[in-house]
Each structure stands twice: as C-alpha cells, then as structure tokens.
Scaffold this motif. Structure first.
Motif, PDB file in Angstrom:
ATOM      1  N   LYS A 154      58.910  32.987  43.771  1.00 13.75           N
ATOM      2  CA  LYS A 154      58.106  33.517  42.730  1.00 13.75           C
ATOM      3  C   LYS A 154      57.502  33.868  43.657  1.00 13.75           C
ATOM      4  O   LYS A 154      56.467  35.307  42.825  1.00 13.75           O
ATOM      5  N   ALA A 155      56.278  33.693  44.716  1.00 12.17           N
ATOM      6  CA  ALA A 155      54.859  34.414  45.033  1.00 12.17           C
ATOM      7  C   ALA A 155      55.471  35.932  45.316  1.00 12.17           C
ATOM      8  O   ALA A 155      53.986  36.326  45.287  1.00 12.17           O
ATOM      9  N   ASN A 156      56.180  36.053  46.209  1.00 14.80           N
ATOM     10  CA  ASN A 156      56.469  37.392  46.579  1.00 14.80           C
ATOM     11  C   ASN A 156      56.576  38.114  45.358  1.00 14.80           C
ATOM     12  O   ASN A 156      56.114  39.085  45.558  1.00 14.80           O
ATOM     13  N   GLU A 157      57.636  37.825  43.981  1.00  9.83           N
ATOM     14  CA  GLU A 157      57.263  38.325  42.446  1.00  9.83           C
ATOM     15  C   GLU A 157      55.382  38.465  42.288  1.00  9.83           C
ATOM     16  O   GLU A 157      55.883  39.464  41.967  1.00  9.83           O
ATOM     17  N   GLY A 194      65.635  24.444  49.108  1.00  8.66           N
ATOM     18  CA  GLY A 194      65.964  25.176  48.579  1.00  8.66           C
ATOM     19  C   GLY A 194      64.891  25.295  47.200  1.00  8.66           C
ATOM     20  O   GLY A 194      64.011  27.141  46.845  1.00  8.66           O
ATOM     21  N   THR A 195      63.781  24.605  47.133  1.00 12.12           N
ATOM     22  CA  THR A 195      62.618  25.092  46.181  1.00 12.12           C
ATOM     23  C   THR A 195      61.647  25.645  47.134  1.00 12.12           C
ATOM     24  O   THR A 195      60.782  26.209  46.438  1.00 12.12           O
ATOM     25  N   ALA A 196      61.438  25.402  48.366  1.00 11.10           N
ATOM     26  CA  ALA A 196      60.618  26.111  49.247  1.00 11.10           C
ATOM     27  C   ALA A 196      60.850  27.818  49.007  1.00 11.10           C
ATOM     28  O   ALA A 196      59.697  28.727  48.992  1.00 11.10           O
ATOM     29  N   LYS A 197      61.618  27.753  49.208  1.00  9.33           N
ATOM     30  CA  LYS A 197      62.662  29.115  49.025  1.00  9.33           C
ATOM     31  C   LYS A 197      62.398  29.535  47.303  1.00  9.33           C
ATOM     32  O   LYS A 197      62.065  31.235  47.590  1.00  9.33           O
TER      33      LYS A 197
END
Length: 219
Positions: free
Chosen positions: A164-167, A156-159
């Motif tokens: 966030k990285a995509n945003e 879940g944290t990785a997702k």
C-alpha cells in the motif's frame, strides 16, 4: 520416575497408610484376646488386688486378725494366678505355635500385598506423569503453532502495508509529475500571452497602446 516441573511431590505410596489390614494386631486387641483365652489370670490378679486392698483397710482399723487373713488370701491369689499362667502356657502352647506360624504367614502375605500395592500405585503414578508429559507436549506444540500463525499473519500484514505504501508513493509521484506538467503548461500559457501582448502592442503602435493603457487604467 519424576517429570521436571511436576507438582506432585508426595512420597509414594500414600494410599494405604490408613488401611488397618496392612498393620499387625494392636495391643488392645491382643490383650483382649489373651483375656478371653485365659480368663483365670486376670481373675487371680483381681483377687490379689482385692486382698491387698482389704489388708490395707484392716491395718488402718487395727484389725490384726483380718489383716493376717487378707495377707494369706493374697498369697493364695498369687499362687492361683501363677498356677493359671503355668497351666495356660502348657494348654495353649501348641495353639500359640500355630498362631505364631499363622501370624508369620499372614504378615508375609500382607507385606507381599503391600509391596504389590506399592508397585501398582507407582505404575499408576508413572502413567499419570506420562499423561502429564504428553499434555504438556501438546500444549507446547499448540503454543508454537499459534506463535507461527501470529508471525505469519504479522508478516502478511507488513507486506500488505508495504505494498500500500508503494502504491501511495507511486500515486504521489504521478500526482507530483502531473502538477509539474500543469505548472509548466501554465508558465508556457503565461509566456505565450505575454508574447502575444507584446506582439499586439508592437502592431498597434505607441498611440493605440497608450490609449489601450489609458482605457485599462480607467477600468
């Protein structure tokens, strides 16, 4: 039965090794009982030993008469002891048979009780080992569930991090595109200003342009 990894390695059973009820009559108890039952035999032995001791003393002192007397007393004491043993064996024969039979029954009962006690202890140990097995199974299940929760939480944290990285990437792309647009607008403004300046210079003529250039040079 034994459980793999069980720390209990004691040889079963062990709880009844120090119980005197599971063992036969000791030699001292047997000797004391025989002395109580046939007190004339130890008395005859004591008299024999006393006669021999006195005979030895009389030999050292050289009293031959006392020596002979003590030897005769020793023979009488030995005869008395043998007679006591013979009479006692006849007198206690029936009782000894009964005692032997009773001892056999008692020994058989004790062996049976000891065997049953061993079986009970083995059953208790089996129950303890079964309980240990269940505890180990519960611990392993708890550890497996804990690992699954940790993995789920990490996933879940990785997702969330990926989202966030995509945003951030999307925002960076938007900012970059806006910067490019702003640059293009700035270039267009510069080009328009240059174009307008050229047009103005053409309309004013060379004199006005020279004067304007002189004025701008002074400033």
């Amino acid at each position: 039965m034994s459980v793999p990894g069980n720390i209990n390695t004691a040889p079963p059973p062990s709880s009844f090794d120090d119980d005197p009820d599971f063992y036969e009559e000791s030699r001292w108890n047997k000797l004391r009982r025989r002395i109580v039952e046939e007190p004339l035999i130890p008395l005859g032995c004591a008299l024999t030993c006393w006669a021999l001791y006195e005979a030895t003393r009389s030999i050292r002192t050289g009293d031959k008469e006392r020596t002979n007397r003590m030897f005769r007393r020793r023979i009488y004491a030995q005869g008395f002891t043998l007679a006591a043993m013979f009479v006692g064996s006849i007198y206690w024969e029936g009782d000894r048979k009964k005692r032997k039979e009773f001892s056999g029954l008692v020994d058989e009962k004790k062996k049976k009780e000891k065997h049953e006690a061993w079986i009970r202890e083995l059953e208790i140990r089996d129950q303890e080992e079964e309980e240990l097995r269940r505890v180990r199974d519960r611990v392993r299940e708890g550890q497996a569930k804990a690992r699954e929760k940790v993995v789920e939480k990490a996933e879940g944290t990785a997702k969330q991090v990926n989202e966030k990285a995509n945003e951030v990437n999307e925002k960076a792309k938007g900012v970059a595109s806006e910067a490019v647009k702003a640059k293009d607008k700035a270039v267009e403004k510069v080009q328009e200003s240059v174009r307008s300046s050229l047009e103005d210079s053409e309309r004013r003529g060379p004199i006005l342009s020279a004067a304007a250039d002189l004025w701008q040079g002074r400033r």
